[in-house]
Enzyme design. Structure first.
Site, PDB file in Angstrom:
ATOM      1  N   VAL A   1       1.208  27.177   1.753  1.00 43.25           N
ATOM      2  CA  VAL A   1       1.419  27.483   0.338  1.00 43.25           C
ATOM      3  C   VAL A   1       2.824  26.953   0.073  1.00 43.25           C
ATOM      4  O   VAL A   1       3.811  27.599   0.418  1.00 43.25           O
ATOM      5  CB  VAL A   1       1.289  28.996   0.050  1.00 43.25           C
ATOM      6  CG1 VAL A   1       1.583  29.281  -1.413  1.00 43.25           C
ATOM      7  CG2 VAL A   1      -0.107  29.489   0.435  1.00 43.25           C
ATOM      8  N   PRO A   2       2.927  25.758  -0.489  1.00 45.84           N
ATOM      9  CA  PRO A   2       4.163  24.970  -0.436  1.00 45.84           C
ATOM     10  C   PRO A   2       5.283  25.407  -1.387  1.00 45.84           C
ATOM     11  O   PRO A   2       5.639  24.692  -2.329  1.00 45.84           O
ATOM     12  CB  PRO A   2       3.677  23.558  -0.759  1.00 45.84           C
ATOM     13  CG  PRO A   2       2.509  23.779  -1.658  1.00 45.84           C
ATOM     14  CD  PRO A   2       1.843  25.019  -1.141  1.00 45.84           C
ATOM     15  N   CYS A   3       5.874  26.541  -1.096  1.00 45.51           N
ATOM     16  CA  CYS A   3       6.994  27.014  -1.907  1.00 45.51           C
ATOM     17  C   CYS A   3       8.203  26.095  -1.797  1.00 45.51           C
ATOM     18  O   CYS A   3       9.077  26.111  -2.661  1.00 45.51           O
ATOM     19  CB  CYS A   3       7.353  28.448  -1.543  1.00 45.51           C
ATOM     20  SG  CYS A   3       7.622  28.750   0.197  1.00 45.51           S
ATOM     21  N   HIS A   4       8.240  25.251  -0.774  1.00 44.09           N
ATOM     22  CA  HIS A   4       9.341  24.294  -0.626  1.00 44.09           C
ATOM     23  C   HIS A   4       9.320  23.239  -1.726  1.00 44.09           C
ATOM     24  O   HIS A   4      10.315  22.553  -1.946  1.00 44.09           O
ATOM     25  CB  HIS A   4       9.311  23.625   0.761  1.00 44.09           C
ATOM     26  CG  HIS A   4       8.072  22.849   1.049  1.00 44.09           C
ATOM     27  ND1 HIS A   4       6.906  23.442   1.513  1.00 44.09           N
ATOM     28  CD2 HIS A   4       7.787  21.524   0.929  1.00 44.09           C
ATOM     29  CE1 HIS A   4       5.972  22.513   1.684  1.00 44.09           C
ATOM     30  NE2 HIS A   4       6.491  21.335   1.323  1.00 44.09           N
TER      31      HIS A   4
END
Length: 160
Positions: A125-128
């Protein structure tokens, strides 16, 4: 039943956690908002085969979209933010404000940031991929250096 395993990655050790065989956590060493180790359950690699395979392919530059089943435990608002994170294409970024707009509340960029910071399944879950309004890096539970390295990797820069 909770179980966990630890794998190595180009970004350090990653702890994967499963609830009843479904991935519910992916935490980096030293990550902010990382739950206490004793909440991860016993160590067992059994439920993590698909997640490990997909992470290996991602780190090898062969996978851009994860399809492993996830169990995202959070408030309805947090889950709506995390759902939007999964819609940010590989190699692209969005600002907190842009996500707030998509969620129908342009004034909620701070709340989006808080939900982003509580994301329990980093990388997948690409919070970056979320940045500040001016394009700069802002907060990342795994540290800004890791965030920059992940973004550089997805944009085609050398991993090392």
């Amino acid at each position: 039943m909770r179980q966990h395993t630890v794998i190595d990655s180009p970004y350090g050790l990653l702890t994967l956690v499963a609830d009843d065989g479904v991935l519910s956590g992916l935490y980096m060493t030293g990550q902010r908002h990382r739950p206490a180790e004793e909440t991860f359950g016993g160590r067992d690699e059994t439920p993590f085969g698909e997640a490990v395979d997909q992470l290996t392919a991602y780190f090898g530059g062969e996978l851009k979209d994860f399809s492993v089943e996830l169990r995202l435990n959070g408030t309805p608002f947090q889950r709506s933010v995390w759902d939007q994170l999964r819609r940010i294409p590989y190699g692209e970024t969005r600002s907190y404000g842009e996500l707030a707009e998509v969620l129908g509340n342009p004034q909620a960029s701070r709340a989006v940031g808080l939900a982003n910071g509580k994301n329990p399944i980093g990388i997948i879950v690409p919070c970056h991929r979320v940045i500040g309004a001016g394009g700069g890096l802002t907060g990342y539970g795994g540290g800004l250096e890791r965030k920059q390295r992940l973004l550089d990797f997805e944009r085609g820069a050398a991993l090392f």
